[in-house]
Motif scaffolding. Structure first.
Motif, PDB file in Angstrom:
ATOM      1  N   PHE A 131      34.106-108.872 -10.319  1.00 47.97           N
ATOM      2  CA  PHE A 131      34.823-109.210  -9.102  1.00 47.97           C
ATOM      3  C   PHE A 131      33.841-109.812  -8.107  1.00 47.97           C
ATOM      4  O   PHE A 131      32.618-109.770  -8.318  1.00 47.97           O
ATOM      5  N   ALA A 132      34.369-110.395  -7.048  1.00 53.66           N
ATOM      6  CA  ALA A 132      33.532-111.052  -6.044  1.00 53.66           C
ATOM      7  C   ALA A 132      33.603-110.284  -4.735  1.00 53.66           C
ATOM      8  O   ALA A 132      34.670-110.173  -4.127  1.00 53.66           O
ATOM      9  N   ALA A 133      32.473-109.729  -4.327  1.00 52.60           N
ATOM     10  CA  ALA A 133      32.369-109.073  -3.020  1.00 52.60           C
ATOM     11  C   ALA A 133      31.662-110.026  -2.067  1.00 52.60           C
ATOM     12  O   ALA A 133      30.756-110.756  -2.459  1.00 52.60           O
ATOM     13  N   GLY A 134      32.098-110.029  -0.831  1.00 57.68           N
ATOM     14  CA  GLY A 134      31.497-110.947   0.132  1.00 57.68           C
ATOM     15  C   GLY A 134      31.333-110.330   1.504  1.00 57.68           C
ATOM     16  O   GLY A 134      31.725-109.193   1.762  1.00 57.68           O
ATOM     17  N   PHE A 139      25.103-118.772  -1.501  1.00 59.73           N
ATOM     18  CA  PHE A 139      25.827-119.335  -0.372  1.00 59.73           C
ATOM     19  C   PHE A 139      26.012-118.246   0.676  1.00 59.73           C
ATOM     20  O   PHE A 139      26.247-117.077   0.326  1.00 59.73           O
ATOM     21  N   PRO A 140      25.890-118.572   1.963  1.00 57.97           N
ATOM     22  CA  PRO A 140      26.060-117.532   2.986  1.00 57.97           C
ATOM     23  C   PRO A 140      27.434-116.881   2.895  1.00 57.97           C
ATOM     24  O   PRO A 140      28.437-117.547   2.649  1.00 57.97           O
ATOM     25  N   GLY A 141      27.458-115.576   3.056  1.00 55.71           N
ATOM     26  CA  GLY A 141      28.709-114.847   2.985  1.00 55.71           C
ATOM     27  C   GLY A 141      29.037-114.302   1.609  1.00 55.71           C
ATOM     28  O   GLY A 141      29.986-113.534   1.454  1.00 55.71           O
ATOM     29  N   TYR A 142      28.258-114.687   0.601  1.00 55.05           N
ATOM     30  CA  TYR A 142      28.497-114.206  -0.761  1.00 55.05           C
ATOM     31  C   TYR A 142      27.239-113.569  -1.352  1.00 55.05           C
ATOM     32  O   TYR A 142      26.986-113.667  -2.551  1.00 55.05           O
ATOM     33  N   GLY A 143      26.471-112.907  -0.499  1.00 60.35           N
ATOM     34  CA  GLY A 143      25.224-112.291  -0.953  1.00 60.35           C
ATOM     35  C   GLY A 143      25.393-111.324  -2.112  1.00 60.35           C
ATOM     36  O   GLY A 143      24.657-111.419  -3.111  1.00 60.35           O
ATOM     37  N   PRO A 144      26.347-110.379  -2.048  1.00 61.72           N
ATOM     38  CA  PRO A 144      26.493-109.435  -3.165  1.00 61.72           C
ATOM     39  C   PRO A 144      26.857-110.121  -4.478  1.00 61.72           C
ATOM     40  O   PRO A 144      26.291-109.805  -5.528  1.00 61.72           O
ATOM     41  N   TYR A 145      27.784-111.056  -4.419  1.00 62.01           N
ATOM     42  CA  TYR A 145      28.219-111.749  -5.631  1.00 62.01           C
ATOM     43  C   TYR A 145      27.079-112.573  -6.221  1.00 62.01           C
ATOM     44  O   TYR A 145      26.809-112.502  -7.425  1.00 62.01           O
ATOM     45  N   SER A 146      26.388-113.344  -5.386  1.00 63.37           N
ATOM     46  CA  SER A 146      25.272-114.144  -5.880  1.00 63.37           C
ATOM     47  C   SER A 146      24.163-113.270  -6.455  1.00 63.37           C
ATOM     48  O   SER A 146      23.568-113.602  -7.484  1.00 63.37           O
ATOM     49  N   ARG A 172      26.583-101.527  -4.252  1.00 60.38           N
ATOM     50  CA  ARG A 172      26.404-100.771  -5.500  1.00 60.38           C
ATOM     51  C   ARG A 172      27.548-101.036  -6.470  1.00 60.38           C
ATOM     52  O   ARG A 172      27.338-101.187  -7.679  1.00 60.38           O
ATOM     53  N   LYS A 173      28.772-101.085  -5.950  1.00 62.87           N
ATOM     54  CA  LYS A 173      29.928-101.347  -6.805  1.00 62.87           C
ATOM     55  C   LYS A 173      29.835-102.733  -7.425  1.00 62.87           C
ATOM     56  O   LYS A 173      30.166-102.929  -8.600  1.00 62.87           O
ATOM     57  N   GLN A 174      29.374-103.719  -6.629  1.00 63.20           N
ATOM     58  CA  GLN A 174      29.227-105.080  -7.138  1.00 63.20           C
ATOM     59  C   GLN A 174      28.233-105.130  -8.289  1.00 63.20           C
ATOM     60  O   GLN A 174      28.508-105.727  -9.341  1.00 63.20           O
ATOM     61  N   ILE A 175      27.081-104.533  -8.109  1.00 63.84           N
ATOM     62  CA  ILE A 175      26.050-104.543  -9.156  1.00 63.84           C
ATOM     63  C   ILE A 175      26.484-103.692 -10.351  1.00 63.84           C
ATOM     64  O   ILE A 175      26.265-104.068 -11.512  1.00 63.84           O
ATOM     65  N   GLU A 176      27.117-102.574 -10.088  1.00 65.53           N
ATOM     66  CA  GLU A 176      27.557-101.677 -11.167  1.00 65.53           C
ATOM     67  C   GLU A 176      28.530-102.387 -12.103  1.00 65.53           C
ATOM     68  O   GLU A 176      28.445-102.250 -13.327  1.00 65.53           O
ATOM     69  N   SER A 217      24.466-110.439  -7.947  1.00 61.61           N
ATOM     70  CA  SER A 217      24.871-109.970  -9.273  1.00 61.61           C
ATOM     71  C   SER A 217      24.776-111.083 -10.311  1.00 61.61           C
ATOM     72  O   SER A 217      24.357-110.848 -11.451  1.00 61.61           O
ATOM     73  N   LYS A 218      25.135-112.297  -9.929  1.00 65.20           N
ATOM     74  CA  LYS A 218      25.111-113.400 -10.892  1.00 65.20           C
ATOM     75  C   LYS A 218      23.696-113.914 -11.137  1.00 65.20           C
ATOM     76  O   LYS A 218      23.388-114.391 -12.237  1.00 65.20           O
ATOM     77  N   PHE A 219      22.823-113.836 -10.126  1.00 61.00           N
ATOM     78  CA  PHE A 219      21.411-114.157 -10.363  1.00 61.00           C
ATOM     79  C   PHE A 219      20.826-113.179 -11.378  1.00 61.00           C
ATOM     80  O   PHE A 219      20.039-113.569 -12.253  1.00 61.00           O
ATOM     81  N   ALA A 220      21.179-111.907 -11.267  1.00 61.38           N
ATOM     82  CA  ALA A 220      20.690-110.905 -12.214  1.00 61.38           C
ATOM     83  C   ALA A 220      21.166-111.214 -13.627  1.00 61.38           C
ATOM     84  O   ALA A 220      20.432-111.034 -14.608  1.00 61.38           O
ATOM     85  N   LEU A 221      22.396-111.699 -13.749  1.00 59.25           N
ATOM     86  CA  LEU A 221      22.943-112.016 -15.060  1.00 59.25           C
ATOM     87  C   LEU A 221      22.190-113.168 -15.721  1.00 59.25           C
ATOM     88  O   LEU A 221      22.103-113.234 -16.955  1.00 59.25           O
TER      89      LEU A 221
END
Length: 280
Positions: A94-97, A150-157, A109-113, A159-163
């Motif tokens: 999912f996408a958290a922002g 992108f600004p405003g999408y730090g948690p999502y980015s 934590r939920k985003q990364i989990e 998680s995807k950088f980690a992937l």
């Protein structure tokens, strides 16, 4: 089921890329295990499958990618029933922002989990069977947000950088065992992940980032409205899993390609200036 019938396991198959990919794989003759947190949410999937004439090829099973016990239970059940898993599509996420200061730590934590540890856990559960067979294909659904933040999408980015790193390491580890690992990096497509994300943006009425977040949302909604059909991604996934020598990365969509080119070629301060202009 014929012993030679290939088996594909798709996570997050209740909607979006997961739903469309499950149907596309079933069309190509895969016994498709469509997993989701709540199997009661399989109505849209089964309607789509029935319309395509492949409802009998799809098996819906519960899998919450943050539940280690359920992951192993479901993977074990699939292996016991069919004796193999040829394809794994790690799609659940999912996408958290929200701006970093405004996003509560439990959301981080939920985003990364879900987006990172969930992918790792499901992959680890499936790897032994693929390694022992000496074949298999794992497709991780990343995002262009894993290459460009992108600004405003730090948690999502994040998680995807980690992937990105996980997929690179896994690719190199599994190549000697005949297991192909692929990372998809789609740009915006017309799926409900963004609509859900828009409704769950973290922010406060008195936040110093309130106006900037509103600009981000306006830009994102405009991009979502003109985004291409997600069925294109599902069709591409089928081509990839049937390729004998797929690439590591597949960037999907014309706008991500332009953005990556701009980020690579322009000095960082110019890139910052462009982003700031877009947010006005």
């Amino acid at each position: 089921m014929k012993q030679t019938e290939p088996v594909a396991l798709v996570t997050g198959a209740s909607s979006g890329f997961g739903l469309l990919t499950a149907v596309a794989l079933a069309r190509r003759g895969y016994r498709t295990i469509a997993t989701m947190r709540n199997p009661e949410n399989s109505t849209d999937l089964l309607k789509k499958a029935a319309a395509a004439g492949v409802e009998e090829a799809i098996v819906v099973l519960p899998m919450d990618v943050t539940d280690q016990a359920q992951i192993h239970q479901t993977v074990s059940a699939v292996l016991q029933a069919y004796g193999r898993i040829d394809v794994l599509i790690n799609n659940a996420g999912f996408a958290a922002g929200g701006f970093v200061e405004d996003v509560p730590m439990d959301i981080w934590r939920k985003q990364i989990e879900t987006n990172v540890f969930g992918v790792i856990a499901v992959t680890k559960a499936v790897l032994p069977a693929m390694r022992q067979r000496g074949s298999g294909c794992i497709v991780n659904i990343g995002s262009v947000a894993g290459r460009i933040a992108f600004p405003g999408y730090g948690p999502y980015s994040t998680s995807k950088f980690a992937l990105e790193g996980f997929s690179e390491a896994l690719r190199l580890e599994m190549k000697p065992f005949g297991v192909r690992v692929v990372l998809l990096e789609p740009g915006p497509y017309r799926t409900d992940i963004w609509q859900k994300g828009f409704g769950s943006m973290s922010g406060r009425a008195d936040s110093p980032y309130r106006h900037a977040l509103q600009r981000v949302l306006r830009y994102s909604k405009k991009a979502a409205e003109t985004a291409p059909d997600p069925a294109q991604v599902a069709d591409r996934i089928v081509q990839i899993v049937e390729s004998a020598r797929p690439k590591l990365r597949y960037l999907l969509g014309w706008s991500p390609a332009l953005s990556l080119m701009g980020k690579a070629l322009l000095p960082w301060r110019w890139y910052e200036y462009i982003v700031e202009r877009l947010m006005r």
